[in-house]
Design a protein around this motif. Structure first.
Motif, PDB file in Angstrom:
ATOM      1  N   SER A   9       1.178  -1.139   0.045  1.00 27.41           N
ATOM      2  CA  SER A   9       0.178  -0.029   0.054  1.00 27.41           C
ATOM      3  C   SER A   9       0.775   1.458  -0.117  1.00 27.41           C
ATOM      4  O   SER A   9       0.647   2.251  -0.598  1.00 27.41           O
ATOM      5  CB  SER A   9      -0.986  -0.106   1.246  1.00 27.41           C
ATOM      6  OG  SER A   9      -1.778   1.014   1.223  1.00 27.41           O
ATOM      7  N   PHE A  12       2.105   1.823  -3.334  1.00 27.70           N
ATOM      8  CA  PHE A  12       1.343   2.280  -4.265  1.00 27.70           C
ATOM      9  C   PHE A  12       1.174   3.956  -4.160  1.00 27.70           C
ATOM     10  O   PHE A  12       1.160   4.630  -5.238  1.00 27.70           O
ATOM     11  CB  PHE A  12       0.200   1.674  -4.280  1.00 27.70           C
ATOM     12  CG  PHE A  12       0.160   0.287  -4.926  1.00 27.70           C
ATOM     13  CD1 PHE A  12       1.199  -0.198  -5.558  1.00 27.70           C
ATOM     14  CD2 PHE A  12      -0.593  -1.120  -3.825  1.00 27.70           C
ATOM     15  CE1 PHE A  12       1.032  -1.951  -6.060  1.00 27.70           C
ATOM     16  CE2 PHE A  12      -0.456  -2.262  -4.405  1.00 27.70           C
ATOM     17  CZ  PHE A  12       0.327  -2.561  -5.280  1.00 27.70           C
ATOM     18  N   HIS A  13       1.127   4.171  -2.995  1.00 26.92           N
ATOM     19  CA  HIS A  13       1.018   5.995  -2.539  1.00 26.92           C
ATOM     20  C   HIS A  13       2.180   6.452  -2.980  1.00 26.92           C
ATOM     21  O   HIS A  13       2.043   7.476  -3.455  1.00 26.92           O
ATOM     22  CB  HIS A  13       0.767   5.857  -1.209  1.00 26.92           C
ATOM     23  CG  HIS A  13      -0.600   5.724  -0.684  1.00 26.92           C
ATOM     24  ND1 HIS A  13      -1.288   4.458  -0.517  1.00 26.92           N
ATOM     25  CD2 HIS A  13      -1.541   6.637  -0.357  1.00 26.92           C
ATOM     26  CE1 HIS A  13      -2.448   4.537  -0.208  1.00 26.92           C
ATOM     27  NE2 HIS A  13      -2.960   5.878  -0.256  1.00 26.92           N
ATOM     28  N   ARG A  16       2.059   7.039  -6.787  1.00 26.58           N
ATOM     29  CA  ARG A  16       1.150   7.919  -6.986  1.00 26.58           C
ATOM     30  C   ARG A  16       1.705   9.299  -6.863  1.00 26.58           C
ATOM     31  O   ARG A  16       1.606  10.300  -7.498  1.00 26.58           O
ATOM     32  CB  ARG A  16      -0.031   7.864  -5.975  1.00 26.58           C
ATOM     33  CG  ARG A  16      -1.028   8.905  -6.177  1.00 26.58           C
ATOM     34  CD  ARG A  16      -0.926   9.795  -4.955  1.00 26.58           C
ATOM     35  NE  ARG A  16      -1.865  10.988  -5.202  1.00 26.58           N
ATOM     36  CZ  ARG A  16      -1.600  12.383  -4.968  1.00 26.58           C
ATOM     37  NH1 ARG A  16      -0.514  12.624  -4.390  1.00 26.58           N
ATOM     38  NH2 ARG A  16      -2.420  13.172  -4.971  1.00 26.58           N
ATOM     39  N   VAL A  79      -5.433   6.036  -5.817  1.00 25.05           N
ATOM     40  CA  VAL A  79      -4.932   4.808  -4.774  1.00 25.05           C
ATOM     41  C   VAL A  79      -6.039   4.515  -3.792  1.00 25.05           C
ATOM     42  O   VAL A  79      -6.781   5.307  -3.483  1.00 25.05           O
ATOM     43  CB  VAL A  79      -3.490   5.257  -4.272  1.00 25.05           C
ATOM     44  CG1 VAL A  79      -2.455   5.450  -5.091  1.00 25.05           C
ATOM     45  CG2 VAL A  79      -3.359   6.458  -3.440  1.00 25.05           C
ATOM     46  N   ILE A 114      -2.749   1.285  -7.289  1.00 29.67           N
ATOM     47  CA  ILE A 114      -2.921   2.397  -7.999  1.00 29.67           C
ATOM     48  C   ILE A 114      -3.496   2.134  -9.392  1.00 29.67           C
ATOM     49  O   ILE A 114      -3.163   1.277 -10.153  1.00 29.67           O
ATOM     50  CB  ILE A 114      -1.600   3.144  -8.193  1.00 29.67           C
ATOM     51  CG1 ILE A 114      -1.356   4.395  -8.857  1.00 29.67           C
ATOM     52  CG2 ILE A 114      -0.624   2.021  -8.803  1.00 29.67           C
ATOM     53  CD1 ILE A 114      -0.148   5.301  -8.862  1.00 29.67           C
TER      54      ILE A 114
END
Length: 293
Positions: A9, A12-13, A16, A79, A114
């Motif tokens: 997680s 993915f952030h 982004r 996301v 994402i």
């Protein structure tokens, strides 16, 4: 597996954040050609929530959308990390497609990822899609994602660059990855009722699990890392080109194909709507304007 979920997680952030910064940088650096006198676009960020059946927390994420920029007509970078229990239709899909009959007895899930779709102002600049994700259930975990290019006016050298970049990042892990996942993208991003692909392809993978989480995560990270070097040079090359009304019309018609695919066939769209995720976030992939002949 909780630490692995948190790492995925967070990755993915972070991806982004890198993409949002790069896209706003493209807006700022656009100094010649069409739309140069308009304000540089900026992302508007809002929180999203997944709706659960019992009203309990079911996760959510961030929806970042830019509209009406100099370079981007509409681009969304979302996301999320969502969790809860899969409904009956999703359970049945997992049981049949993924061979997880235990989903009916224990339908818990967690998913993070994402998702990006960019529709461009200049018809010479290709639209693009990218996503990477991790999915967990008590019965197994896997990764998925990919990236594909969707020009309305194709330039062979642009297509070659996009694919060569994808291949280079895939080859870091296994020389068999690129041909396998390119073929999968060619099959997946095909519009049966039109008898044609929606673009010029890229790579696509789903249900990816070798049993080695660290190695699989490293590969999916490189799928994400490949995106900016594959796409940004194409934007920089084409954004200042002059275009005609006929070429803009061709772009709008091509966007109609994109909308048809995402509403009828796309797995992510179906999953997001069926599991109660924010509908605006799920449908952010749709173009701002489209046309059908």
């Amino acid at each position: 597996m909780e630490s692995e979920k948190a790492r995925a997680s967070a990755w993915f952030h972070g991806l982004r954040d890198d993409i949002v910064a790069a896209f706003e940088g493209l807006e700022d650096s656009h100094e010649t050609g069409p739309f140069v006198d308009e304000p540089a676009g900026r992302f508007v960020v809002s929180e999203t929530k997944r709706a659960s059946d019992d009203g309990t927390d079911a996760g959510g994420g961030l929806m970042s959308v830019m509209r009406g920029g100099r370079v981007f007509e509409k681009v969304g970078v979302n996301v999320s990390a969502v969790y809860g229990q899969l409904g009956e239709r999703a359970q049945a899909a997992m049981a049949s497609r993924k061979g997880l009959p235990g989903m009916r007895e224990d339908p818990r899930f967690w998913a993070s990822g994402i998702s990006l779709v960019a529709h461009m102002r200049n018809p010479h600049v290709p639209a693009v899609h990218m996503n990477t994700r991790m999915f967990w259930t008590p019965h197994g975990w896997w990764f998925g994602g990919g990236s594909d290019l969707n020009p309305c006016i194709e330039y062979e050298e642009d297509t070659a660059h996009f694919h060569a970049t994808q291949k280079a990042y895939c080859d870091r892990h296994d020389a068999a990855h690129y041909p396998r996942f390119k073929t999968w993208a060619d099959e997946y991003f095909f519009i049966p009722h039109r008898g044609r692909a929606r673009g010029v392809g890229g790579i696509f993978l789903d249900d990816y699990c070798t049993g080695d989480w660290q190695a699989d995560f490293a590969f999916v990270q490189d799928v994400g890392r490949a995106f900016l070097p594959a796409f940004v040079p194409l934007v920089e090359k084409r954004r200042a080109q002059a275009f005609t009304e006929t070429e803009k019309d061709a772009q709008l018609i091509h966007r109609g194909l994109y909308a048809e695919y995402n509403l009828v066939y796309d797995r992510g769209t179906k999953f997001g709507l069926e599991t109660g995720h924010d509908a605006n976030a799920v449908l952010m992939s749709l173009p701002p304007l489209a046309k059908w002949v």
